[in-house]
Design a protein around this motif. Structure first.
Motif, short mmCIF file in Angstrom:
data_model
loop_
_atom_site.label_atom_id
_atom_site.label_comp_id
_atom_site.label_asym_id
_atom_site.label_seq_id
_atom_site.Cartn_x
_atom_site.Cartn_y
_atom_site.Cartn_z
N GLY A 166 0.74 -1.33 -0.09
CA GLY A 166 -0.01 -0.15 -0.06
C GLY A 166 0.68 1.23 0.03
N ILE A 167 1.81 1.34 0.83
CA ILE A 167 2.84 2.30 1.10
C ILE A 167 4.20 1.90 1.08
N PRO A 168 4.81 1.96 -0.05
CA PRO A 168 6.14 1.09 -0.08
C PRO A 168 7.19 1.75 1.09
N HIS A 169 7.73 0.68 1.62
CA HIS A 169 8.76 1.11 2.88
C HIS A 169 8.19 1.84 3.98
N LYS A 170 6.46 1.57 4.24
CA LYS A 170 5.94 2.80 5.17
C LYS A 170 6.66 3.05 6.30
N ASN A 171 7.01 1.80 7.04
CA ASN A 171 7.40 1.86 8.36
C ASN A 171 8.68 2.95 8.50
N ILE A 172 9.48 3.00 7.50
CA ILE A 172 10.38 4.08 7.91
C ILE A 172 10.22 5.53 7.14
N ASN A 173 8.99 5.42 6.38
CA ASN A 173 8.99 6.80 5.66
C ASN A 173 8.78 7.72 6.72
N ILE A 174 9.16 9.13 6.18
CA ILE A 174 9.01 10.12 7.15
C ILE A 174 7.79 10.63 7.17
N PHE A 175 7.16 10.89 8.53
CA PHE A 175 5.81 11.32 8.78
C PHE A 175 6.02 12.27 9.73
N ASN A 176 5.53 13.68 9.59
CA ASN A 176 5.69 14.64 10.17
C ASN A 176 7.24 14.97 10.78
N GLY A 177 8.09 14.92 10.05
CA GLY A 177 9.24 15.03 10.41
C GLY A 177 10.31 13.66 10.83
N LYS A 178 9.73 12.69 11.13
CA LYS A 178 10.51 11.64 11.52
C LYS A 178 9.90 10.17 10.95
N PRO A 179 10.87 9.17 11.11
CA PRO A 179 10.27 8.00 10.63
C PRO A 179 9.13 7.44 11.33
N LEU A 180 8.12 6.83 10.52
CA LEU A 180 7.00 6.29 11.19
C LEU A 180 7.09 5.37 12.28
N ILE A 181 8.02 4.28 12.13
CA ILE A 181 8.21 3.52 13.32
C ILE A 181 8.66 4.12 14.71
N THR A 182 9.27 5.29 14.65
CA THR A 182 9.71 5.87 15.76
C THR A 182 8.52 6.42 16.65
N TYR A 183 7.30 6.69 16.24
CA TYR A 183 6.33 7.07 16.92
C TYR A 183 5.93 5.69 17.95
N ALA A 184 6.05 4.75 17.55
CA ALA A 184 5.70 3.43 18.25
C ALA A 184 6.79 3.19 19.33
N ILE A 185 8.04 3.59 18.63
CA ILE A 185 8.95 3.31 19.61
C ILE A 185 9.12 4.36 20.92
N ASP A 186 8.79 5.59 20.53
CA ASP A 186 8.44 6.76 21.40
C ASP A 186 7.46 6.18 22.64
N CYS A 187 6.32 5.53 22.00
CA CYS A 187 5.31 5.20 22.92
C CYS A 187 5.76 4.04 23.69
N ALA A 188 6.51 3.05 23.16
CA ALA A 188 6.89 2.01 23.98
C ALA A 188 7.99 2.44 25.06
N MET A 210 -2.04 5.05 0.84
CA MET A 210 -1.77 6.55 0.61
C MET A 210 -2.82 7.23 1.16
N PHE A 211 -4.11 7.05 1.13
CA PHE A 211 -5.24 7.77 1.63
C PHE A 211 -5.27 8.01 3.04
N ASP A 212 -4.96 6.89 3.82
CA ASP A 212 -4.78 7.02 5.16
C ASP A 212 -3.59 8.06 5.27
N TRP A 213 -2.38 8.09 4.83
CA TRP A 213 -1.32 8.90 5.15
C TRP A 213 -1.66 10.07 4.60
N LYS A 214 -2.26 10.39 3.68
CA LYS A 214 -2.77 11.74 3.33
C LYS A 214 -3.74 12.50 4.54
N LEU A 215 -4.79 11.56 4.93
CA LEU A 215 -5.63 11.93 5.84
C LEU A 215 -4.90 12.26 7.28
N ALA A 216 -3.76 11.38 7.57
CA ALA A 216 -3.11 11.81 8.78
C ALA A 216 -2.25 12.95 8.56
#
Length: 227
Positions: free
Chosen positions: A17-39, A212-218
């Motif tokens: 759906g979104i190539p390599h989405k887990n490390i795509n930059i979302f709002n300034g940092k890789p997406l996976i880091t949001y989960a890491i910060d939460c953990a 990508m729709f989810d990404w744009k919505l976020a």
């Protein structure tokens, strides 16, 4: 968070759906880091397991300061591989180094608006006599499926065109937080769990980045300061 709780963040390299989405930059940092910060907000790094098959994801995570304990084997990196298998593999790894956990918290990388509070509140609902606490969001409405003649039938058996506010309350998993009894997980996959409690989240915090729709919505939610 209790020392007998393992937090698992599954992050497969392949994503259609979104190539390599887990490390795509979302709002300034890789997406996976949001989960890491939460953990990290609820436990120590040695209780956090990023399970991935991908060298780029490993590099991003370790550059963020979190050690990846193992590289997931190829047979656990296919489209057919289930989250259940990934979780058991992680538990087996830690048991092989004499670390046994009683509870597992699954945080998928695709829920960037999940908060520390969500995880803590879901965890507070957990008890050893249930299989799982899972985060949900409202899914009430009129739902239909086709019968053998190709005609639509209301799956709830309620009168068609019932007003949404009059429908039976329904929920859907939003993918943000799973608090899982390890003993139950050893006995059966998540889909077989019977004793499940819900933790309700609102629609915005429940956004799951799958397309990508989810990404744009976020991104819209961020840009419009809706959260």
């Amino acid at each position: 968070m209790d020392a007998d709780t393992l937090v698992v963040i599954p992050a497969r390299g392949g994503s259609k759906g979104i190539p390599h989405k887990n490390i795509n930059i979302f709002n300034g940092k890789p997406l996976i880091t949001y989960a890491i910060d939460c953990a990290r907000a609820i436990t120590l790094d040695n209780n956090i397991c990023v399970s991935t098959d991908d060298d780029e994801i490993i590099e991003v995570v370790e550059n963020y300061g979190l050690k990846v304990p193992f590289k997931r084997p190829d047979y656990l990196a296919t489209d057919q591989c289930s989250t259940y298998d990934v979780l058991l593999h992680a538990l087996d790894f830690y048991e092989s180094i004499n670390r046994k956990y009683k509870k597992l918290i699954l945080l998928q990388p695709t829920s960037p608006f999940r908060t520390k509070g969500d995880v803590e509140k879901a965890s507070a609902l957990y008890s050893d006599d249930i299989d799982m606490v899972v985060s949900v969001t409202d899914a009430s409405g009129n739902y239909y499926k086709e019968d053998q003649e190709g005609l639509l039938k209301n799956i709830l058996g309620e009168t068609a065109y019932t007003r949404r506010q009059d429908m039976s309350k329904m929920w859907r998993y939003n993918g943000a937080v799973y608090v899982i009894n390890v003993l139950s997980l050893r006995q059966m996959p998540l889909s077989k769990f019977q004793r499940i409690r819900k933790y309700e989240m609102d629609e915005i915090h429940s956004i799951d980045l799958d397309t990508m729709f989810d990404w744009k919505l976020a991104e819209f939610v961020i840009n419009e300061k809706l959260i």
